[in-house]
Structure formats: structure tokens, C-alpha cells
Design an enzyme around this catalytic site. Structure first.
Site: not given
Ligand code: G6P
Ligand code: MG
Length: 214
Positions: A8, A10, A45, A48, A115, A117, A169
């Protein structure tokens, strides 16, 4: 036998979880309610739009679709402003060393993040070179806890799901890995990531031998 690792992004590879939190908190405050770090665990996780739904539920607010899209865009603009200033110093401790050791030991490496991004972050931090496959929010239609992102990761690495280990996480990410039939190492706190096969605090001084311990 484990042949590949799916990371993952972020909160595992880079400390962007704090920027997501700051941007959501800024939106909540603007809408007139408080948003705590404890509430933020529910957003990790998660996509958006789903994150916005959870945020609005916490603030006991509801809006039409058009307004919701505008609110999500506002949050994303703030978030992008934060991450555009990122550099290698924001890679979490031990991550680069661990990725290098994995490569030397012949493991394949994928990114598995929902994500949209992810690519800007990998480019700004110079980490793109470590990944044999990059699955991000532009390649999947279903966010975690759906296993799509990890199953695609295994597929692009040409591995079977059971040959992959996930590093996560987020509670939603751990569930996604389980549903993909993969072992999962939680990165963070044991109290929060109870359903992982093992939990590490971070990658500092972590040896690739942990993959054999599972
Ligand atoms: C990751 C983060 C989430 C975030 C999601 C979508 O999974 O853990 O907090 O909401 O990506 O990110 P994006 O950058 O596309 O808004
Ligand atoms: Mg995460």
C-alpha cells in the site's frame, strides 16, 4: 512460497496519511464540525468518495451528488497542494532499504493503492524505479476492502495471489488482502490492525526473513 510483495502507499511507504487527514479535517472544520485522528482511521485505504460519505456521516450532514463532487474536489486540491511539495525525505524510515533488499533477494514488488495521486507521489519521492507493477486508483473500479487492487497487482507480477504478501496500514486494506487470499503484514499499531498475520511498527531494520516467518 512467497515470490512477491504488494505495498500500500499512503501510511506504508510514505507519510501521506497525515496529509489526507489534514485535508479532510480542513474540510470538516469548514463545514462546521470536528474530525479527530480516531475518526480518520475509518478513512484509511478507503476511496475519495467513500471517505467523504463517512466524513459527512460523522458531521451528520447530507448533500446532493453535485455538491459532494465539489467537496471531494476541494479536499483533493488541498491534498495535491501538500503532496506537490514532497520529496525523498518523506519516505518512511527503512522503506528504501527494505525495497532494495527485496529486489536483491529476487522478490517482485508491486504497488497496490486506490489513490489516484499515487504516481505523483512515486515520482516526487523517486521511488518508481523499485516497482515491477503499479496499481493505483486509475486502474481499479472498486476500492478496498474489495480485493481488486491486490488481485490486479498479483496478475501484473504474473504471480498467484497466494504467492504474494501485502503490507498495509489500514483496516480496509487488511480485509482486502484477506479477501484476495494473501498473507498480510500490518504496518502500525497492533491494537488497530488486529486481523493482520503479523504487525510491524515500520521498516527500520526489518529483514526480508520476516517473509519466511509467516
Ligand atoms: C488511499 C488512502 C485513502 C484515500 C485513497 C484515495 O487508499 O489511504 O485515505 O482516500 O487512497 O486517494 P486519492 O488520492 O485518490 O484521493
Ligand atoms: Mg494506507
Amino acid at each position: 512460497m512467497i515470490k512477491g510483495c504488494i505495498f500500500d502507499l499512503d501510511g506504508v511507504v510514505v507519510d501521506t496519511a497525515k496529509y489526507h487527514y489534514l485535508a479532510w479535517k480542513r474540510l470538516a472544520n469548514e463545514l462546521g464540525f470536528e474530525f479527530t485522528e480516531h475518526d480518520n482511521e475509518r478513512l484509511k485505504g478507503v476511496s475519495r468518495m467513500k471517505s467523504l460519505e463517512i466524513l459527512l456521516e460523522i458531521g451528520k450532514l447530507s448533500f446532493d451528488e453535485d455538491t459532494k463532487l465539489k467537496l471531494a474536489e476541494k479536499k483533493n486540491n488541498w491534498y495535491v497542494e501538500y503532496i506537490s511539495k514532497m520529496d525523498e525525505s518523506e519516505i518512511l524510515p527503512g522503506v528504501k532499504e527494505f525495497l532494495s533488499k527485496l529486489k536483491e533477494s529476487g522478490y517482485k514488488i508491486a504497488l497496490g493503492s486506490v489513490s489516484k495521486n499515487a504516481m505523483i507521489i512515486l515520482e516526487n519521492t523517486n521511488l518508481k524505479q523499485y516497482f515491477d507493477a503499479i496499481i493505483d486508483g486509475n486502474k481499479v473500479t472498486k476500492a478496498k476492502p474489495d480485493p481488486e487492487v491486490f488481485l490486479k497487482g498479483a496478475e501484473e507480477l504474473n504471480l498467484k495471489p497466494e504467492e504474494c504478501i501485502v503490507f498495509e496500514d489500514a483496516i480496509a486494506g487488511i480485509e482486502a488482502a484477506r479477501r484476495a487470499n494473501m498473507k498480510v503484514i500490518g504496518v502500525g499499531s497492533k491494537e488497530i490492525l488486529k486481523d493482520a498475520d503479523m504487525v510491524i511498527e515500520g521498516f527500520k531494520n526489518v529483514s526480508v526473513d520476516i517473509l519466511k516467518a509467516l
